[in-house]
Scaffold this active site. Structure first.
Site, PDB file in Angstrom:
ATOM      1  N   ALA A  61       3.751  -0.973   9.339  1.00 20.60           N
ATOM      2  CA  ALA A  61       3.115  -1.827  10.345  1.00 20.60           C
ATOM      3  C   ALA A  61       3.357  -3.281   9.994  1.00 20.60           C
ATOM      4  O   ALA A  61       3.585  -3.623   8.827  1.00 20.60           O
ATOM      5  CB  ALA A  61       1.612  -1.560  10.433  1.00 20.60           C
TER       6      ALA A  61
ATOM      7  N   TYR B  27      -3.197  -8.317  16.245  1.00 13.48           N
ATOM      8  CA  TYR B  27      -3.064  -7.276  15.215  1.00 13.48           C
ATOM      9  C   TYR B  27      -4.125  -6.206  15.387  1.00 13.48           C
ATOM     10  O   TYR B  27      -3.819  -4.996  15.377  1.00 13.48           O
ATOM     11  CB  TYR B  27      -3.171  -7.918  13.827  1.00 13.48           C
ATOM     12  CG  TYR B  27      -3.264  -6.925  12.695  1.00 13.48           C
ATOM     13  CD1 TYR B  27      -2.246  -6.011  12.457  1.00 13.48           C
ATOM     14  CD2 TYR B  27      -4.373  -6.916  11.842  1.00 13.48           C
ATOM     15  CE1 TYR B  27      -2.331  -5.109  11.407  1.00 13.48           C
ATOM     16  CE2 TYR B  27      -4.457  -6.015  10.796  1.00 13.48           C
ATOM     17  CZ  TYR B  27      -3.436  -5.114  10.583  1.00 13.48           C
ATOM     18  OH  TYR B  27      -3.521  -4.221   9.544  1.00 13.48           O
TER      19      TYR B  27
ATOM     20  N   ILE C 149       0.832  -1.199   0.000  1.00 12.32           N
ATOM     21  CA  ILE C 149       0.000   0.000   0.000  1.00 12.32           C
ATOM     22  C   ILE C 149       0.865   1.246   0.000  1.00 12.32           C
ATOM     23  O   ILE C 149       0.590   2.217  -0.721  1.00 12.32           O
ATOM     24  CB  ILE C 149      -0.958  -0.006   1.199  1.00 12.32           C
ATOM     25  CG1 ILE C 149      -1.933  -1.185   1.103  1.00 12.32           C
ATOM     26  CG2 ILE C 149      -1.736   1.319   1.279  1.00 12.32           C
ATOM     27  CD1 ILE C 149      -2.848  -1.339   2.307  1.00 12.32           C
TER      28      ILE C 149
END
Length: 353
Positions: free
Chosen positions: A78, A179, A14
């Site tokens: 992340a 997560y 992304i």
């Protein structure tokens, strides 16, 4: 005057799309990425046309150097996915929660007031449901029900399946795995940071897919797992019965949402942190995605396995009304068009870690 944008994790799936979109929109872009081996293939090149700094977002000295002369930050770095076991927890907490804390502290010291945070739909837990006329977020499904093939969340009153509907940003969060807990903690940290005068758009990505997805990793999303199986000549394996509802959104649309959010965090925005669903607003099932991808690829038909993972949610689809109304953004890539493109698009080289 050209502004400078720091994209953490800007070499990722992304992040690299955000970098390309920002460059096209006229930003000067700096990328901070550790190129960690469980995500990036050996020898992977950093994004072209952007300044690149290799380093870990948890490293205070590196982060402060990366923020020099920066006007805004897109925080994409992340560790993603549901994880494989509880042994992943320290890495998730360190990579996501600690990394965000280090970044926000350095931003506060540097006087940088604009943040776009990559959050996730997983902060909601199960989606929103109707139990008769009553709105509710379903309790976690039990192992006994899942083993018996009862996949739908059940009404605590009647025992009948609940009816899934789209969830808005004001619904309570209910993270159900490590997560998800760290993504919510990132949001909470951003809210605390914004109290000092910052402006944070927290983008809750739904199921992102598209060219350049990583392959061959248990931490990837279902789109990548299905496509990787087809590349190997295997039938995609669809857990449960494939009727799980999701909102599949193309990575190009996600990148566009980041640029819209950067405009929103400009000087006219109040000092605040605000969450936005990044989604099409049109729910599809995981089975539909697998079937469409296999047909477009020309591979074997998917298999519904009945397998399940504890911690997976049954249905989670989004209202995209806030992002459309407040940021003037809406998804451009339709489901059929995006799936066909994804069937033929190159995937990211297999990571070595």
């Amino acid at each position: 005057m050209t502004e400078t944008l720091l994209v953490t994790g800007g070499a990722g799936f992304i992040g690299s799309a955000v970098v390309a979109e920002a460059l096209a929109a006229g930003w000067r872009v700096r990328v901070l990425d550790s190129l960690r081996p469980d995500v990036h293939a050996a020898g992977q090149s950093p994004p072209a046309d952007a300044e690149f700094l290799r380093g870990d977002v948890r490293d205070e000295a590196v982060v402060r150097r990366a923020l020099a002369g920066v006007d805004a930050v897109c925080h994409q770095a992340a560790k993603v996915g549901l994880g494989v076991s509880i042994r992943d927890a320290p890495d998730y907490v360190s990579s996501n929660s600690l990394g965000t804390a280090v970044l926000l502290t350095a931003m506060a010291d540097a006087g940088i007031e604009r943040l776009v945070l990559a959050s996730s739909m997983v902060v909601y837990g199960e989606g929103l449901y109707l139990d008769g006329d009553r709105l509710m977020q379903a309790p976690p499904r039990t192992r006994a029900d899942l083993e018996a093939g009862r996949f739908e969340p059940l009404s605590p009153e009647t025992g009948e399946p609940l009816v899934p509907i789209s969830i808005g940003e004001d619904q309570p969060c209910d993270p159900r795995n490590v997560y998800a807990a760290t993504k919510l903690e990132q949001e909470l940290l951003a809210r605390t940071w914004a109290q000092g005068g910052g402006r944070a758009a927290m983008l809750r990505y739904h199921n992102v897919y598209g060219p350049g997805m990583p392959q061959g990793t248990p931490y990837a999303g279902v789109a990548s797992l299905f496509r990787s199986a087809l590349e190997r000549g295997e039938a995609p394996r669809v857990f449960e019965d494939g009727a799980q509802r999701r909102d599949f959104i193309h990575v190009g649309d996600v990148a566009g949402a980041n640029i819209a959010a950067l405009r929103w965090t400009g000087s006219a925005a109040p000092a605040t942190a605000r969450a936005f669903n990044v989604a099409t607003g049109v729910p599809r099932t995981i089975g539909e995605f697998a079937d469409g991808l296999a047909a477009a690829f020309g591979g074997p038909a998917p298999v519904r396995t009945g397998e399940f993972r504890m911690g997976d949610v049954r249905h989670i689809t989004a209202s995209a009304d806030r992002l459309q109304g407040e940021l003037g953004w809406r998804a451009k890539v339709g489901f059929d068009e995006g799936v066909r493109e994804f069937a033929a698009a190159p995937l990211r080289a297999r990571a070595s870690g």
